[in-house]
Motif scaffolding. Structure first.
Motif, PDB file in Angstrom:
ATOM      1  N   GLN A   1      13.978  11.233   9.691  1.00  0.00           N
ATOM      2  CA  GLN A   1      13.742   9.920   9.103  1.00  0.00           C
ATOM      3  C   GLN A   1      13.613  10.107   7.596  1.00  0.00           C
ATOM      4  O   GLN A   1      12.857  10.960   7.132  1.00  0.00           O
ATOM      5  CB  GLN A   1      12.479   9.287   9.681  1.00  0.00           C
ATOM      6  CG  GLN A   1      12.638   8.917  11.143  1.00  0.00           C
ATOM      7  CD  GLN A   1      11.465   8.119  11.666  1.00  0.00           C
ATOM      8  OE1 GLN A   1      10.760   7.457  10.926  1.00  0.00           O
ATOM      9  NE2 GLN A   1      11.263   8.181  12.975  1.00  0.00           N
ATOM     10  N   GLY A   2      14.388   9.355   6.839  1.00  0.00           N
ATOM     11  CA  GLY A   2      14.377   9.465   5.387  1.00  0.00           C
ATOM     12  C   GLY A   2      13.652   8.308   4.745  1.00  0.00           C
ATOM     13  O   GLY A   2      13.817   7.162   5.168  1.00  0.00           O
ATOM     14  N   PHE A   3      12.859   8.602   3.740  1.00  0.00           N
ATOM     15  CA  PHE A   3      12.092   7.588   3.016  1.00  0.00           C
ATOM     16  C   PHE A   3      12.360   7.758   1.525  1.00  0.00           C
ATOM     17  O   PHE A   3      12.316   8.855   0.996  1.00  0.00           O
ATOM     18  CB  PHE A   3      10.592   7.747   3.286  1.00  0.00           C
ATOM     19  CG  PHE A   3      10.214   7.584   4.726  1.00  0.00           C
ATOM     20  CD1 PHE A   3       9.839   6.350   5.225  1.00  0.00           C
ATOM     21  CD2 PHE A   3      10.251   8.667   5.589  1.00  0.00           C
ATOM     22  CE1 PHE A   3       9.504   6.192   6.565  1.00  0.00           C
ATOM     23  CE2 PHE A   3       9.906   8.534   6.928  1.00  0.00           C
ATOM     24  CZ  PHE A   3       9.534   7.296   7.419  1.00  0.00           C
ATOM     25  N   GLY A   4      12.600   6.644   0.866  1.00  0.00           N
ATOM     26  CA  GLY A   4      12.763   6.695  -0.573  1.00  0.00           C
ATOM     27  C   GLY A   4      14.184   6.378  -0.983  1.00  0.00           C
ATOM     28  O   GLY A   4      15.007   5.988  -0.155  1.00  0.00           O
ATOM     29  N   PRO A   5      14.441   6.532  -2.264  1.00  0.00           N
ATOM     30  CA  PRO A   5      13.608   7.221  -3.227  1.00  0.00           C
ATOM     31  C   PRO A   5      12.404   6.376  -3.658  1.00  0.00           C
ATOM     32  O   PRO A   5      12.508   5.165  -3.819  1.00  0.00           O
ATOM     33  CB  PRO A   5      14.540   7.453  -4.415  1.00  0.00           C
ATOM     34  CG  PRO A   5      15.549   6.354  -4.337  1.00  0.00           C
ATOM     35  CD  PRO A   5      15.715   6.068  -2.864  1.00  0.00           C
ATOM     36  N   VAL A   6      11.290   7.056  -3.829  1.00  0.00           N
ATOM     37  CA  VAL A   6      10.077   6.420  -4.326  1.00  0.00           C
ATOM     38  C   VAL A   6      10.041   6.670  -5.831  1.00  0.00           C
ATOM     39  O   VAL A   6      10.061   7.813  -6.274  1.00  0.00           O
ATOM     40  CB  VAL A   6       8.811   7.007  -3.657  1.00  0.00           C
ATOM     41  CG1 VAL A   6       7.562   6.298  -4.171  1.00  0.00           C
ATOM     42  CG2 VAL A   6       8.910   6.919  -2.150  1.00  0.00           C
ATOM     43  N   THR A   7      10.015   5.596  -6.590  1.00  0.00           N
ATOM     44  CA  THR A   7      10.065   5.721  -8.045  1.00  0.00           C
ATOM     45  C   THR A   7       8.776   5.270  -8.727  1.00  0.00           C
ATOM     46  O   THR A   7       8.613   5.502  -9.921  1.00  0.00           O
ATOM     47  CB  THR A   7      11.237   4.907  -8.623  1.00  0.00           C
ATOM     48  OG1 THR A   7      11.083   3.536  -8.233  1.00  0.00           O
ATOM     49  CG2 THR A   7      12.568   5.439  -8.121  1.00  0.00           C
ATOM     50  N   ARG A   8       7.886   4.632  -7.969  1.00  0.00           N
ATOM     51  CA  ARG A   8       6.623   4.158  -8.552  1.00  0.00           C
ATOM     52  C   ARG A   8       5.455   4.796  -7.809  1.00  0.00           C
ATOM     53  O   ARG A   8       5.416   4.761  -6.569  1.00  0.00           O
ATOM     54  CB  ARG A   8       6.511   2.636  -8.439  1.00  0.00           C
ATOM     55  CG  ARG A   8       7.569   1.873  -9.195  1.00  0.00           C
ATOM     56  CD  ARG A   8       7.549   0.358  -8.964  1.00  0.00           C
ATOM     57  NE  ARG A   8       6.659  -0.098  -7.925  1.00  0.00           N
ATOM     58  CZ  ARG A   8       5.586  -0.900  -8.125  1.00  0.00           C
ATOM     59  NH1 ARG A   8       5.311  -1.339  -9.329  1.00  0.00           N
ATOM     60  NH2 ARG A   8       4.842  -1.278  -7.115  1.00  0.00           N
ATOM     61  N   SER A   9       4.521   5.343  -8.554  1.00  0.00           N
ATOM     62  CA  SER A   9       3.364   5.990  -7.924  1.00  0.00           C
ATOM     63  C   SER A   9       2.563   4.998  -7.081  1.00  0.00           C
ATOM     64  O   SER A   9       1.954   5.384  -6.091  1.00  0.00           O
ATOM     65  CB  SER A   9       2.472   6.661  -8.972  1.00  0.00           C
ATOM     66  OG  SER A   9       2.018   5.728  -9.931  1.00  0.00           O
ATOM     67  N   ALA A  10       2.602   3.734  -7.447  1.00  0.00           N
ATOM     68  CA  ALA A  10       1.878   2.717  -6.685  1.00  0.00           C
ATOM     69  C   ALA A  10       2.420   2.579  -5.259  1.00  0.00           C
ATOM     70  O   ALA A  10       1.714   2.106  -4.371  1.00  0.00           O
ATOM     71  CB  ALA A  10       1.951   1.368  -7.403  1.00  0.00           C
ATOM     72  N   ASP A  11       3.655   3.000  -5.019  1.00  0.00           N
ATOM     73  CA  ASP A  11       4.267   2.879  -3.696  1.00  0.00           C
ATOM     74  C   ASP A  11       4.034   4.094  -2.807  1.00  0.00           C
ATOM     75  O   ASP A  11       4.355   4.067  -1.613  1.00  0.00           O
ATOM     76  CB  ASP A  11       5.777   2.666  -3.836  1.00  0.00           C
ATOM     77  CG  ASP A  11       6.107   1.371  -4.566  1.00  0.00           C
ATOM     78  OD1 ASP A  11       5.282   0.437  -4.540  1.00  0.00           O
ATOM     79  OD2 ASP A  11       7.198   1.308  -5.167  1.00  0.00           O
ATOM     80  N   LEU A  12       3.495   5.170  -3.364  1.00  0.00           N
ATOM     81  CA  LEU A  12       3.374   6.415  -2.614  1.00  0.00           C
ATOM     82  C   LEU A  12       2.506   6.294  -1.364  1.00  0.00           C
ATOM     83  O   LEU A  12       2.884   6.787  -0.304  1.00  0.00           O
ATOM     84  CB  LEU A  12       2.830   7.533  -3.506  1.00  0.00           C
ATOM     85  CG  LEU A  12       3.813   8.120  -4.496  1.00  0.00           C
ATOM     86  CD1 LEU A  12       3.102   9.078  -5.452  1.00  0.00           C
ATOM     87  CD2 LEU A  12       4.948   8.819  -3.771  1.00  0.00           C
TER      88      LEU A  12
END
Length: 122
Positions: A70-81
């Motif tokens: 399962q792939g997640f991201g790309p996460v570009t904002r620390s608030a979304d982590l």
């Protein structure tokens, strides 16, 4: 650096969480390339050639899905982590392989650069 580890975990159904700190470069090699360019009096602007992976950016989450994870991201904002990690951890707890692509800026702190270059200015 290789999808085979993701495939192996998915194939053998090993619950596993990969968190990729993705700076879209082999950045430590860019630092080396810059040092060598300075020593050889060549343009440091070329240090990224053969090291940077952008235009297009690699779809790490898509590559993970192609290997059965399962792939997640790309996460570009620390608030979304936190929310993304919660979903990825849930996937692992359900027995799956999860890969989280977290985009970070390439670079090192001045202290890290000094350690890598043994105190020499690059």
């Amino acid at each position: 650096m290789g999808c085979t580890a993701v495939w192996t975990a998915a194939h053998y159904r090993i619950p596993l969480l990969f968190v990729i700190s993705n700076n879209r470069s082999f950045f430590n090699d860019e630092v080396h390339q810059e040092r060598v360019a300075r020593m050889r009096q060549r343009p440091v602007e070329n240090k990224w050639i053969g090291q940077r992976m952008s235009d297009p950016d690699v779809d790490v989450a898509g590559m993970a899905r192609a290997q059965g994870a399962q792939g997640f991201g790309p996460v570009t904002r620390s608030a979304d982590l936190a929310a993304v990690f919660a979903k990825a951890i849930e996937a692992v707890e359900d027995g799956n392989v999860a890969v989280v692509d977290v985009r970070v800026e390439p670079g090192y702190t001045p202290i890290m650069m000094a350690a890598m270059t043994r105190g020499k200015t690059v």
